[in-house]
Scaffold this active site. Structure first.
Site, short mmCIF file in Angstrom:
data_model
loop_
_atom_site.label_atom_id
_atom_site.label_comp_id
_atom_site.label_asym_id
_atom_site.label_seq_id
_atom_site.Cartn_x
_atom_site.Cartn_y
_atom_site.Cartn_z
N GLY A 190 -9.10 -6.73 -14.33
CA GLY A 190 -9.04 -8.19 -14.30
C GLY A 190 -8.78 -8.78 -15.68
N GLN A 207 -3.64 -4.58 -4.68
CA GLN A 207 -4.96 -4.69 -5.27
C GLN A 207 -4.84 -4.72 -6.79
OE1 GLN A 207 -4.55 -2.65 -2.44
NE2 GLN A 207 -5.48 -4.39 -1.38
N LEU A 208 -5.27 -5.79 -7.37
CA LEU A 208 -5.13 -6.01 -8.82
C LEU A 208 -5.74 -4.87 -9.62
CD1 LEU A 208 -4.30 -7.95 -11.12
CD2 LEU A 208 -6.60 -8.91 -10.98
N ASP A 209 -4.94 -4.23 -10.46
CA ASP A 209 -5.40 -3.17 -11.38
C ASP A 209 -5.97 -1.95 -10.65
OD1 ASP A 209 -4.65 -4.80 -13.47
OD2 ASP A 209 -6.63 -5.64 -13.74
N GLN A 210 -5.56 -1.77 -9.39
CA GLN A 210 -6.09 -0.66 -8.60
C GLN A 210 -5.02 0.36 -8.24
OE1 GLN A 210 -9.54 -0.73 -7.43
NE2 GLN A 210 -9.62 -2.41 -8.88
#
Lengths: 276, 276, 276, 276
Positions: C193, C218-221
């Site tokens: 994040g 999915q953010l940064d996943q």
């Protein structure tokens, strides 16, 4: 194995193994482009393999000749028998014994030979025989003769020089052509010979390191197996250098021994291929 | 500053600065135990400091004599004027220009001197004057005379050898006694001189590295400022070594330049204290 | 390619290629033991290979079916067309342009898209078209539509998010299922994040790092391609963290792009196999 | 010591020590700019220092009040008494014992407490008392009571959790507010809690690491003392991750213990200043 590079080697070898019922578990290969040399490490399961270990050479000879290959074959269930040689500083020996005790070194260590006596206590903690062969004011040829005799009686095939501070003679080395691994306390070829930390201190380097290598007649010139370094700065006195360096020595020495025990090293010229 | 170590130096100096209204912003000190030598870097605010820059020497001389100190004082708002020297490989120069463009190098770069012509385009992208001084089939003394003349006209006080592949004469070096920083593409003292990656390849090392150092008359023997290494393995051809090494060279060169621009380096003997 | 592991895959595939006159130049394989999945990357010479590129699928289908393999084939002479996305911090973009200029990134970069305008100057130094698509006080869906349109017109197949500080929608991402690589300024999964350096500062970590990964919904996943870290200490302010981190970000981002351009990455599940 | 930052602290303190005949041997200071907090570690010789250890507080109180300082003073000749807590994996304990045996840890280790029995043999090799306090199917409060009782009888002031796999209660922790150091097998804050290597494997990270931290009530959230990482790749199975990680755990744990034994750590908020 190694051989001159050409088309189809992998296919040839994997076909040979598979054709005899062998299930390949690990395969690593490498081509040294500049030398046109091919290297491969192959592990296959003995289960279902039609050729017994003792007859492999015969069975492989056609392929071997075709490829012009040099090869080495070993039974991975048979452990090496390693002797450690040690002098006054015990950190590398202590690390080997720790890793051995914890089950991380698949090897037998029947004995430790020291030219100082201070390693005896630690060796015996781990129930390993310690033999003291002093090297001061003695005929070094006699010492080596004694050592070789002991090693031979204990069926040693691998020697780890765990900061052993004596130079071994060419005659001694010759008896273990692939089997003497030394840990040198510098990032070779820098600071070969005596007192590398003192040399490093005086040169004012900003890194120190350690090198594990096969021992050859030329002091600190043998094929390098593993090296590592760490950053230091002006604040490191000679003594701090020595201590900081010990951690790298331990790590590099263990790494080299593990590679050797797993037969992941192939020597060529004065260099090594070390598979992962 | 540096001086022989004794009791109370920090107290003495901080008292001197504070007594004149100076607010100390940064203080780093170090004692080389083996040589009994004390080193300190002090940054204080000019605001409220009673002594103008030009009178500092006079004001400090009592303390200086008492301590037997050598010292260097600079105005942190005045930028160094750096020239880059470059040959055919441009990665170090490109990194300096990038960092300069992004505001990470507090310096002026009025010009770049090259003995090849291929750096011209890149220099001019960043609006930096490029001067071509060929070194083949010419009288090298004449070339150096021209270079010194250009440097002098541009009031250069710091030279960065960004992979400049020519040896500078003692006469040239003498003109910039603290001010020529070279990036050498090996972990010195290993592989000094020409073709370090070739040397590294042939020796079969498992690490490569780079060294930034002050240039002295002895080739690749000057005080080391910064070094770094990275692991490599048998799979690195000469060409891969060279490319992998470039990343370390860039990093080490920039680090050394930044330390010099921030006046964080004190030379002593053939070594350096490099404050963090 | 990837397929369920079984005996003889290497032999099968190398036989297939050799049988059609292909000379294998590079072969890397890997078995994920825990998942019983086999992965291989194979490079062979088109010279003498009997099957034209366009007919490969047909020719390979028997083997493919037999093994249950998924595979991807590319012509190594055809370059990817990459767009960079960038916001206010330009260090990753500057590094890409430097490496591109020096010939270390075998790619075409027809355009750079920024939501700030400050990247324009640098882009144009390297003769790359810069397009400003502001993201403040606008309908973000419209912005993405415009961006997709531009990308499509320039036949972009790979997007590098060079510290682009906007989240892309699932619809956008879907259009480039294997082709968006982001550089995140922490050692994921720590500090995902916003503001990872602030988070790191507040947690008091002793290392910082960077992560290059494929972008997913999915953010940064997304699957991690490359990561690196460096040691820091209490003396690093938020600002020093940010600057120290930039060097790692550059390095990790370039490494990931190079792996992708060389087709050395195979995704599986949410992970990657990245051949050396 | 630590106190709000202001002008002249170093001068004040060095003057205080020197005025009483103290010879300063080591001085490290640091200002947390963002918090305006000053930290200093000072070592001076007791020889010639006019104030006996027991009267220092009284003697220092004027300066302490003036600066609003918190401080801790210790006699460097008095050794800490450390207990190790251990479960089934013994590599961290083995490393501590090795380093202790070799004289690299200036500490007394009167006992080792384990919730498995397998550490007994190794403890006793080094003549350290081993106490088995099983934690399965027992009242954990009772276990902790027993442990605290044992620790108290042995005058333990420092606890090293050498891969002890049980969570300590707040009541237990409270009794050793600065004195419980844990080694966690991930680069926190990533992968806190149980099975970090499994978590790392599943996330597909390209680095693994270890973290030494002070234990607080919040699991794996205490102030970080030391961290390190190493690169891994897709070829690391869960088991290889675990083994590769052990080497980092050992190193980081020892580093943290050494810093603590040398009183080089100052806690502030949930962070640490760790002097070199």
């Amino acid at each position: 194995m190694k051989c001159p590079d050409r088309r189809g080697i992998v296919h040839e070898i994997t076909g040979f193994i598979a054709g005899l019922g062998g299930n390949i578990l690990e395969l690593e290969q490498f081509v040294a482009q500049d030398e046109d040399e091919f290297f491969m490490r192959l592990v296959w399961s003995a289960d279902g393999f039609e050729v017994p270990f003792s007859k492999f050479d015969l069975s492989f000879q056609d392929v071997q000749k075709k490829l012009g290959a040099a090869y080495w074959i070993d039974d991975s269930e048979k452990k090496d028998r390693m002797a450690l040689f040690v002098s006054g500083e015990l950190h590398c020996m202590a690390e080997v014994l720790s890793q051995f005790y914890l089950g991380n070194l698949p090897v037998d260590i029947p004995l430790i030979i020291g030219n100082h006596e201070n390693a005896k206590e630690l060796a015996e903690k781990f129930h390993i025989k310690f033999i003291h062969t002093p090297t001061k004011e003695v005929d070094i040829k006699e010492v080596e003769k004694t050592q070789i005799d002991i090693l031979s009686r204990h069926k040693i095939n691998l020697i780890g020089l765990a900061r052993y501070m004596r130079i071994l003679s060419a005659d001694f080395i010759e008896k273990y052509p692939d089997g003497i691994i030394n840990i040198h306390h510098s990032f070779l070829p820098a600071f070969h010979g005596a007192n590398p930390y003192k040399q490093a201190y005086e040169r004012g380097v900003k890194i120190i390191g350690a090198t594990a290598h096969f021992v050859t007649e030329q002091l600190d010139q043998g094929p390098i197996i593993a090296q590592d370094t760490r950053e230091i700065h002006h604040g490191y006195s000679r003594d701090l250098l020595r201590r900081a360096g010990q951690e790298i020595e331990k790590k590099v020495f263990i790494r080299a021994l593990q590679k050797q025990l797993q037969r992941k090293i192939i020597r060529y010229g004065n260099k090594t291929v070390v598979f992962e």
